[in-house]
Motif scaffolding. Structure first.
Motif: not given
Length: 270
Positions: A240, A252, A256, A242-243
């Motif tokens: 995803h 974070i 997510p 943001p990861l």
């Protein structure tokens, strides 16, 4: 931009443009009332859609920095949209002033503003073309002037392939660009998914189909992963938004998967 401004040829004033909607989501000014109305409707479905757009833009910046740090000096940004903060040529040329960037879009407003922005930049240009016809992109004079296919190239397909319908063969489009790339080249890709929030994805899909210039096709994790065929994914793989290699100190989200877009960067294998 106001609705009374002269419209570039080919602009449909009766449909929201996906490029202008994205500009509005990012807080830009190159959009019309019809685009903002469509964005308001999307926001009613998913209140964090603006955060999702910003997360996608942030992924683009991190991916370009990663690729520049990996030695890439040539970038092809497919479906590049309307210029905004953190454009690819700005990020890439900050890392290496010799970096060359070719943008590709068919939205008249995106092409017009990109042409103006890049007028004084000899190492960046815009191609008015449809990514569904890779040969048109790859044979364009602007691309042939700036991109040397004897050296590694990064192709960026960030939030664009979910605007390609199944019958338009998105995997075939990726493969056409992949096969044109020399060894050591890269693909950066992000794509909306129905894996985590299927009801939200279905509602957004219906809205784009009825109100925007291009419909949306969300895809499963495995369908998106197959778009990386022929590429070896860099860590942390396809995750995803943001990861994917968050910057130091970056927050974070607790969940997510609320950001219902997958992202990854892969190096051409074999």
């Amino acid at each position: 931009m106001t609705d009374s401004d002269a419209l570039p040829p080919g602009t449909d004033p009766d449909k929201a443009s996906v490029a202008r909607m994205y500009d509005a989501l990012l807080g830009g000014e190159h959009n019309f009332a019809i685009d903002r109305e469509a964005v308001a409707a999307v926001t009613a479905i998913d209140p964090q859609v603006r955060a999702l757009a910003r997360a996608n833009r942030a992924f683009l910046g991190r991916a370009v920095r990663f690729l520049a740090d990996s030695g890439v000096r040539q970038f092809i940004d497919l479906g590049s949209g309307i210029p905004t903060q953190g454009n690819v040529h700005e990020v890439a040329q900050a890392a290496n002033p010799q970096a060359r960037v070719v943008y590709v879009d068919r939205d008249p407003v995106a092409v017009a503003h990109s042409t103006t922005l890049l007028a004084d930049n000899p190492r960046a240009d815009i191609v008015d073309a449809d990514i569904r016809r890779p040969d048109d992109v790859l044979s364009s004079p602007q691309l042939r002037k700036l991109i040397d296919f004897d050296e590694p190239v990064a192709v960026l397909m960030v939030a664009i392939l979910h605007f390609v319908a199944p019958e338009e063969n998105p995997a075939g489009i990726v493969a056409a660009f992949r096969d044109a790339l020399p060894e050591g080249s890269w693909l950066a890709l992000s794509h909306a998914t129905n894996q985590d929030r299927p009801d939200t994805a279905a509602a957004v899909t219906q809205l784009y189909r009825s109100r925007a210039t291009s419909p949306v096709t969300v895809r499963s994790h495995d369908e998106i992963l197959r778009l990386f065929d022929g590429f070896d994914l860099a860590e942390p793989g396809m995750v995803h938004l943001p990861l994917w290699r968050p910057d130091a100190g970056e927050d974070i989200p607790e969940n997510p998967s609320e950001y219902w877009v997958y992202a990854g960067v892969g190096r051409k294998s074999g």
